[in-house]
Design a protein around this motif. Structure first.
Motif, PDB file in Angstrom:
ATOM      1  N   ASP A  62      -6.932 -14.764   9.660  1.00 35.52           N
ATOM      2  CA  ASP A  62      -8.087 -13.982   9.230  1.00 35.52           C
ATOM      3  C   ASP A  62      -9.388 -14.451   9.860  1.00 35.52           C
ATOM      4  O   ASP A  62     -10.450 -13.886   9.586  1.00 35.52           O
ATOM      5  CB  ASP A  62      -8.208 -14.003   7.708  1.00 35.52           C
ATOM      6  N   THR A 107       0.817  -1.206   0.000  1.00 32.39           N
ATOM      7  CA  THR A 107       0.000   0.000   0.000  1.00 32.39           C
ATOM      8  C   THR A 107       0.856   1.263   0.000  1.00 32.39           C
ATOM      9  O   THR A 107       1.984   1.279   0.516  1.00 32.39           O
ATOM     10  CB  THR A 107      -0.921   0.027   1.229  1.00 32.39           C
ATOM     11  N   LEU A 153      -6.759  -9.635  -0.371  1.00 35.82           N
ATOM     12  CA  LEU A 153      -6.213  -8.696   0.609  1.00 35.82           C
ATOM     13  C   LEU A 153      -5.274  -9.443   1.538  1.00 35.82           C
ATOM     14  O   LEU A 153      -5.589 -10.552   1.996  1.00 35.82           O
ATOM     15  CB  LEU A 153      -7.342  -8.047   1.412  1.00 35.82           C
ATOM     16  N   THR A 154      -4.124  -8.855   1.803  1.00 36.23           N
ATOM     17  CA  THR A 154      -3.153  -9.423   2.736  1.00 36.23           C
ATOM     18  C   THR A 154      -2.688  -8.325   3.687  1.00 36.23           C
ATOM     19  O   THR A 154      -2.270  -7.254   3.249  1.00 36.23           O
ATOM     20  CB  THR A 154      -1.943 -10.011   1.993  1.00 36.23           C
ATOM     21  N   TYR A 155      -2.774  -8.599   4.973  1.00 39.25           N
ATOM     22  CA  TYR A 155      -2.445  -7.635   6.027  1.00 39.25           C
ATOM     23  C   TYR A 155      -1.121  -8.055   6.670  1.00 39.25           C
ATOM     24  O   TYR A 155      -0.872  -9.238   6.890  1.00 39.25           O
ATOM     25  CB  TYR A 155      -3.573  -7.622   7.049  1.00 39.25           C
ATOM     26  N   PHE A 163      -0.626  -3.295   4.013  1.00 39.05           N
ATOM     27  CA  PHE A 163      -1.369  -4.352   3.332  1.00 39.05           C
ATOM     28  C   PHE A 163      -1.022  -4.309   1.851  1.00 39.05           C
ATOM     29  O   PHE A 163      -0.398  -3.383   1.353  1.00 39.05           O
ATOM     30  CB  PHE A 163      -2.883  -4.175   3.538  1.00 39.05           C
ATOM     31  N   ARG A 164      -1.440  -5.338   1.153  1.00 40.45           N
ATOM     32  CA  ARG A 164      -1.398  -5.364  -0.304  1.00 40.45           C
ATOM     33  C   ARG A 164      -2.701  -5.979  -0.786  1.00 40.45           C
ATOM     34  O   ARG A 164      -3.310  -6.797  -0.095  1.00 40.45           O
ATOM     35  CB  ARG A 164      -0.200  -6.156  -0.816  1.00 40.45           C
ATOM     36  N   HIS A 165      -3.177  -5.543  -1.960  1.00 39.03           N
ATOM     37  CA  HIS A 165      -4.339  -6.202  -2.542  1.00 39.03           C
ATOM     38  C   HIS A 165      -3.961  -6.784  -3.879  1.00 39.03           C
ATOM     39  O   HIS A 165      -2.948  -6.419  -4.494  1.00 39.03           O
ATOM     40  CB  HIS A 165      -5.551  -5.274  -2.642  1.00 39.03           C
ATOM     41  N   PHE A 176     -10.509  -1.952   7.325  1.00 40.34           N
ATOM     42  CA  PHE A 176     -10.336  -1.899   5.865  1.00 40.34           C
ATOM     43  C   PHE A 176     -11.671  -1.622   5.184  1.00 40.34           C
ATOM     44  O   PHE A 176     -12.674  -2.272   5.485  1.00 40.34           O
ATOM     45  CB  PHE A 176      -9.791  -3.231   5.343  1.00 40.34           C
ATOM     46  N   GLU A 188       2.672 -12.589   7.203  1.00 43.15           N
ATOM     47  CA  GLU A 188       1.479 -11.985   6.618  1.00 43.15           C
ATOM     48  C   GLU A 188       0.217 -12.716   7.040  1.00 43.15           C
ATOM     49  O   GLU A 188       0.244 -13.898   7.390  1.00 43.15           O
ATOM     50  CB  GLU A 188       1.590 -11.990   5.090  1.00 43.15           C
TER      51      GLU A 188
END
Length: 594
Positions: A386, A285, A309-311, A300-302, A347, A323
């Motif tokens: 998650d 991000t 989505l990865t946090y 994060f990245r999407h 998010f 992650e």
């Protein structure tokens, strides 16, 4: 604000092309012009022309980063190849004969007009203070990021495309030095060496079925010919900056961050792509959240494939921890920003979807689904999986930026301060029609219900707070006033303690007619600012402003405690600063250790 991640190219590399490239053969109009000493507005023409791409000097580093070394090897081998000439001719043909009339949102003559037009690099240059004086306690560097294409495109181009350029004002002892430098990404270096655009601009490349399919074929050819390696990154690092574990990064969500530094004379150097924050083809991000007390960064990245989505978080030593893939997000949507509190991360799941399959139909991969119910996803800040993520439906909420978030009622209520884009269908095509509603969102953790209220009647975005209050309850917010978007007509100060009474604007500074600015940034007077309510607004507001009448750009320092955000100092800049995105102020105590 880059939206698509490089995973788009990873999955669909054979189906993508690049933006038009420079003319090599006769009978085709020029597709791009290299920006060197001076920018000259480009007008498309069918005149038979040739041009040479000059090469500007680069910093004399002791050792080139690995991605730059790989770039030079590829370019020496491919620059004058017959295949390259063919690709350039095909690019010209697509733009000349297949592209339909371009929409204003992707027409470079519209998008790059006025102060949106790119500028050349400017080495460190002394500035003159033309109003007031720079405060002795203001010492450090204000740096702002934004898109600045090194080639003037002939084909389609979107505002979010473009190579990242950093504009920095370094302040010491009441004097200021200004510098503008490109972020030397893999994309920038590759295209600089080859002399033409190579990597796809995903926001603007897909203008219809036939040009899209043609660009797919050209991109496949370039990839197979070895003109570029997607594993080295495809982003322009054009969105924001962040200090993570004592290091300064330029960011864009379609790539990993690029580490940069400022020299003692105010110059800007790119140190390279920071792969410790992810694998070679991963992204991050452009809006990580930094906890000033713990030194941790949350990010994060999407992606266009599961997990969408990865946090993750980065500890105070700069080490990325394991992650957390979020599998409960069931489709790829635009998640540009998020928020953290003492115990949670929140998010937004918006109505802006990413559908790569639309490319095969000749349509952009970004779509709007008005039937979709927007949601907020809440997960424990230090969650291990998650399974701790839950979602709350929030009709009509499409969050672009989150100013802050915190907890109340002993942790039973999460409070967010966000900008909500309405109507969402104009977010990419007609930003001038957008009203960015500034709202307080209250999430009841126990009942999983949501309440919301507007705190201003103006269209506000690019909001900032005192950075010492990230994740903690903050009283004041400073936001940019749409003039309309994407131009900024002024700055307001909001007192959130008045939010239950209606509009909570307590100070406002609107620029003179024909003058527009950018995101403000709050600089505490002291590096170790005490987080008490009385001291929260004790500091300065800084920003860039451009006068479209005189064609001059200035650096402004404002008093956040005055009712009209009084200008304390104005510095005339030796170069024009195009309108851009997000910035940061790095105090001298941190600047010297970069």
């Amino acid at each position: 604000m880059e939206i698509l991640s490089s995973s788009f190219l990873q999955k669909y590399a054979p189906n993508h092309s690049v933006t038009p490239s420079p003319p090599i053969l006769l009978h085709f109009k020029i597709s791009s012009v290299k920006i060197d000493e001076k920018y000259v507005p480009h007008k498309p023409t069918r005149t038979i022309l040739r041009h040479r791409n000059r090469t500007a000097s680069v910093e004399n580093h002791p050792k080139k980063p690995p991605h730059e070394q790989r770039t030079r090897k590829i370019n020496r081998r491919k620059k004058n190849s017959f295949l390259t000439l063919i690709f350039n001719v095909l690019d010209n043909f697509i733009s000349d004969f297949l592209d339909p009339p371009l929409r204003p949102s992707i027409d470079p003559e519209h998008v790059l007009s006025g102060n949106f037009s790119p500028v050349a690099e400017l080495p460190p240059t002394a500035c003159s203070v033309v109003h007031g004086s720079l405060p002795p306690s203001l010492s450090g560097a204000y740096i702002r990021n934004g898109p600045n294409p090194q080639f003037i495109p002939r084909g389609p181009y979107h505002l979010f495309d473009g190579d990242g350029m950093l504009h920095a004002v370094t302040i010491s002892g009441g004097r200021a030095t200004f510098c503008s430098r490109f972020v030397k990404t893999y994309k920038y270096n590759l295209e600089r060496e080859t002399g033409y655009p190579v990597i796809l601009n995903v926001f603007s490349a897909f203008t219809g079925l036939f040009p899209s399919l043609a660009r797919c074929c050209v991109t496949l050819g370039r990839f197979l010919a070895g003109e570029y390696d997607p594993n080295c990154g495809v982003g322009g690092a054009n969105t924001s900056l962040a200090m993570i574990s004592g290091k300064l990064f330029a960011l864009e969500e379609s790539d990993l961050p690029y580490r940069v530094k400022l020299t003692s004379d105010g110059d800007i150097i790119t140190l390279g792509r920071h792969e410790p924050f992810g694998a070679p083809f991963m992204t991050m991000t452009a809006h990580p959240k930094i906890d000033g007390e713990t030194g941790e960064a949350f990010a994060f990245r999407h992606s266009i494939s599961k997990p969408f989505l990865t946090y993750f978080r980065i500890n105070a030593e700069g080490i990325k921890l394991p992650e957390i893939p979020i599998f409960s997000l069931n489709q790829a949507s635009l998640i540009h920003d998020f928020a953290i509190t003492q115990n949670y991360a929140v998010f937004p799941d918006t109505q802006i979807l990413i559908k790569p399959e639309e490319v095969l139909k000749g349509r952009p991969p970004l779509t709007i689904d008005l039937e979709k119910m927007p949601r907020l996803g809440i997960i424990r800040r230090y969650a291990e999986n998650d399974g701790e993520m839950w979602w709350a439906e929030v009709p009509g909420l499409n969050v672009m930026h989150a100013a802050n978030a915190w907890e109340e009622d002993g942790g039973d209520t999460i409070v967010m301060v966000v900008s909500n884009v309405t109507p969402v269908e104009h977010v990419l095509e007609r930003m001038d029609l957008i009203h960015s509603s500034f709202e307080i969102i209250e999430i009841d953790v126990r009942s999983k219900s949501v309440r919301r209220r507007s705190v201003s009647t103006r269209s506000l975005d690019f909001a900032v707070i005192n950075p010492a209050y990230v994740g903690k309850k903050s009283r004041y917010v400073y936001a940019a006033v749409g003039g309309p978007m994407p131009k900024i007509a002024g700055v307001v100060k909001l007192d959130l303690s008045l939010s239950t009474t209606g509009d909570c604007t307590v100070a406002c500074h609107l620029y003179p007619p024909g003058c527009y600015g950018g995101e403000p940034f709050f600089v505490p007077k002291e590096d170790n600012n005490p987080t008490t309510a009385e001291e929260e607004d004790d500091g300065y507001l800084v920003t860039y402003v451009h006068d479209e009448n005189t064609k001059e750009s200035k650096f402004l320092v404002m008093d956040p405690k005055s009712p009209n955000l009084e200008i304390i100092a104005a510095v005339k800049l030796p170069g024009r600063v195009p309108y851009g995105f997000h910035g940061i102020f790095v105090p001298y105590s941190q600047l010297k250790n970069l």
